[in-house]
Enzyme design. Structure first.
Site, PDB file in Angstrom:
ATOM      1  CE  LYS A  20      66.143  61.562  73.276  1.00 35.74           C
ATOM      2  NZ  LYS A  20      65.735  60.139  73.402  1.00 35.74           N
ATOM      3  CE1 TYR A  60      62.708  60.916  77.883  1.00 34.20           C
ATOM      4  CE2 TYR A  60      64.941  61.410  78.599  1.00 34.20           C
ATOM      5  CZ  TYR A  60      64.013  61.240  77.588  1.00 34.20           C
ATOM      6  OH  TYR A  60      64.396  61.393  76.275  1.00 34.20           O
ATOM      7  NE  ARG A 113      63.555  59.211  68.303  1.00 34.75           N
ATOM      8  CZ  ARG A 113      62.534  59.212  69.152  1.00 34.75           C
ATOM      9  NH1 ARG A 113      61.412  58.573  68.839  1.00 34.75           N
ATOM     10  NH2 ARG A 113      62.622  59.842  70.310  1.00 34.75           N
ATOM     11  CG  ASN A 123      65.873  57.684  70.596  1.00 32.29           C
ATOM     12  OD1 ASN A 123      66.387  58.561  71.290  1.00 32.29           O
ATOM     13  ND2 ASN A 123      64.684  57.159  70.874  1.00 32.29           N
ATOM     14  CG  HIS A 126      62.168  64.500  73.854  1.00 28.77           C
ATOM     15  ND1 HIS A 126      61.446  63.486  74.428  1.00 28.77           N
ATOM     16  CD2 HIS A 126      61.483  65.647  74.127  1.00 28.77           C
ATOM     17  CE1 HIS A 126      60.380  63.992  75.033  1.00 28.77           C
ATOM     18  NE2 HIS A 126      60.383  65.307  74.873  1.00 28.77           N
ATOM     19  CD  GLU A 137      58.229  66.696  77.217  1.00 29.46           C
ATOM     20  OE1 GLU A 137      58.201  65.513  77.555  1.00 29.46           O
ATOM     21  OE2 GLU A 137      58.360  67.055  76.027  1.00 29.46           O
TER      22      GLU A 137
HETATM   23  P1  IDP Z   1      59.904  58.586  72.839  1.00 33.71           P
HETATM   24  O1  IDP Z   1      61.235  59.279  73.073  1.00 33.71           O
HETATM   25  O2  IDP Z   1      59.794  58.048  71.434  1.00 33.71           O
HETATM   26  O3  IDP Z   1      58.734  59.427  73.268  1.00 33.71           O
HETATM   27  P2  IDP Z   1      59.617  57.037  75.319  1.00 33.71           P
HETATM   28  O4  IDP Z   1      58.901  55.747  75.457  1.00 33.71           O
HETATM   29  O5  IDP Z   1      59.017  58.256  75.949  1.00 33.71           O
HETATM   30  O6  IDP Z   1      59.894  57.266  73.746  1.00 33.71           O
HETATM   31  O7  IDP Z   1      61.088  56.804  75.894  1.00 33.71           O
HETATM   32  C1  IDP Z   1      61.933  57.906  76.124  1.00 33.71           C
HETATM   33  C2  IDP Z   1      63.308  57.526  75.683  1.00 33.71           C
HETATM   34  O8  IDP Z   1      63.776  56.439  76.469  1.00 33.71           O
HETATM   35  C3  IDP Z   1      63.410  57.026  74.241  1.00 33.71           C
HETATM   36  O9  IDP Z   1      63.527  58.064  73.295  1.00 33.71           O
HETATM   37  C4  IDP Z   1      64.629  56.156  74.297  1.00 33.71           C
HETATM   38  O10 IDP Z   1      65.829  56.945  74.142  1.00 33.71           O
HETATM   39  C5  IDP Z   1      64.590  55.596  75.696  1.00 33.71           C
HETATM   40  N1  IDP Z   1      64.020  54.242  75.688  1.00 33.71           N
HETATM   41  C6  IDP Z   1      62.746  53.906  75.464  1.00 33.71           C
HETATM   42  N2  IDP Z   1      62.574  52.571  75.530  1.00 33.71           N
HETATM   43  C7  IDP Z   1      63.796  52.073  75.793  1.00 33.71           C
HETATM   44  C8  IDP Z   1      64.285  50.724  75.986  1.00 33.71           C
HETATM   45  O11 IDP Z   1      63.533  49.744  75.914  1.00 33.71           O
HETATM   46  N3  IDP Z   1      65.611  50.612  76.269  1.00 33.71           N
HETATM   47  C9  IDP Z   1      66.452  51.676  76.347  1.00 33.71           C
HETATM   48  N4  IDP Z   1      66.029  52.949  76.175  1.00 33.71           N
HETATM   49  C10 IDP Z   1      64.727  53.134  75.905  1.00 33.71           C
END
Ligand code: IDP
Length: 160
Positions: A20, A60, A113, A123, A126, A137
């Site tokens: 990212k 997303y 991470r 983080n 992805h 994807e």
């Molecule tokens: P993942 O990336 O671990 O698969 P997902 O739930 O698919 O997690 O969420 C996608 C991305 O959205 C996460 O990597 C993170 O950067 C962001 N994200 C997820 N939950 C939150 C939150 O509660 N607040 C802000 N950003 C979030």
């Protein structure tokens, strides 16, 4: 999809992994790619992309109802992303383990991470959460001709 260099019973997977914009800006591209290379996974797609808003929104789309969705989309478009396709046995699930938990503070420090990030919205990386997600994807980020078929000479030293 059987891989010729492996026993025919071993079907390999592909996953979509993205470095990212936070990690690109912080100079972490090499660190992240190195972890996948050293694990033994095969790189079959790699490019630097400045995502458009529609690309980020589609990527997303499953999170469209979340309150953080607009800022998440904006963040993904805020700088270059390294888009990658990695191939190997159980790569979808294993890449997720290598990444660690979505919230870096909940991630084991040995994960990407856990080692390199603090906030959930920064983080650094992805990776697809399921084989079906990976297929979607990979097709979203890569044209078929951008994925390279090749057989690393190391395969026999990685797979038995
Ligand atoms: P993942 O990336 O671990 O698969 P997902 O739930 O698919 O997690 O969420 C996608 C991305 O959205 C996460 O990597 C993170 O950067 C962001 N994200 C997820 N939950 C939150 C939150 O509660 N607040 C802000 N950003 C979030």
């Amino acid at each position: 999809r059987p891989c010729r260099a492996l026993p025919l019973t071993c079907r390999v997977e592909r996953t979509f992994t993205a470095i990212k914009p936070d990690a690109v800006n912080r100079g972490l591209i090499g660190e992240i790619i190195t972890r996948f290379e050293r694990k033994g996974y095969k790189l079959v797609g790699l490019k630097l992309v400045r995502p458009t808003q529609p690309l980020a929104e589609t990527h997303y789309a499953e999170l469209a109802s979340k309150p953080f969705y607009p800022s998440l989309v904006q963040f993904l478009c805020s700088g270059p992303v390294v888009a990658m396709c990695w191939e190997g046995k159980d790569v979808v699930r294993t890449a997720r383990k290598m990444l660690g938990a979505t919230n870096p503070l909940e991630s084991d420090p040995s994960t990407i991470r856990g080692a390199y990030a603090i906030d959930v919205g920064r983080n650094v990386v992805h990776s697809s959460d399921a084989v079906s997600t990976a297929e979607r994807e990979i097709a979203l980020w890569f044209r078929p001709e951008e994925l390279v078929e090749w057989a690393p000479t190391s395969l026999q030293w990685i797979y038995e």
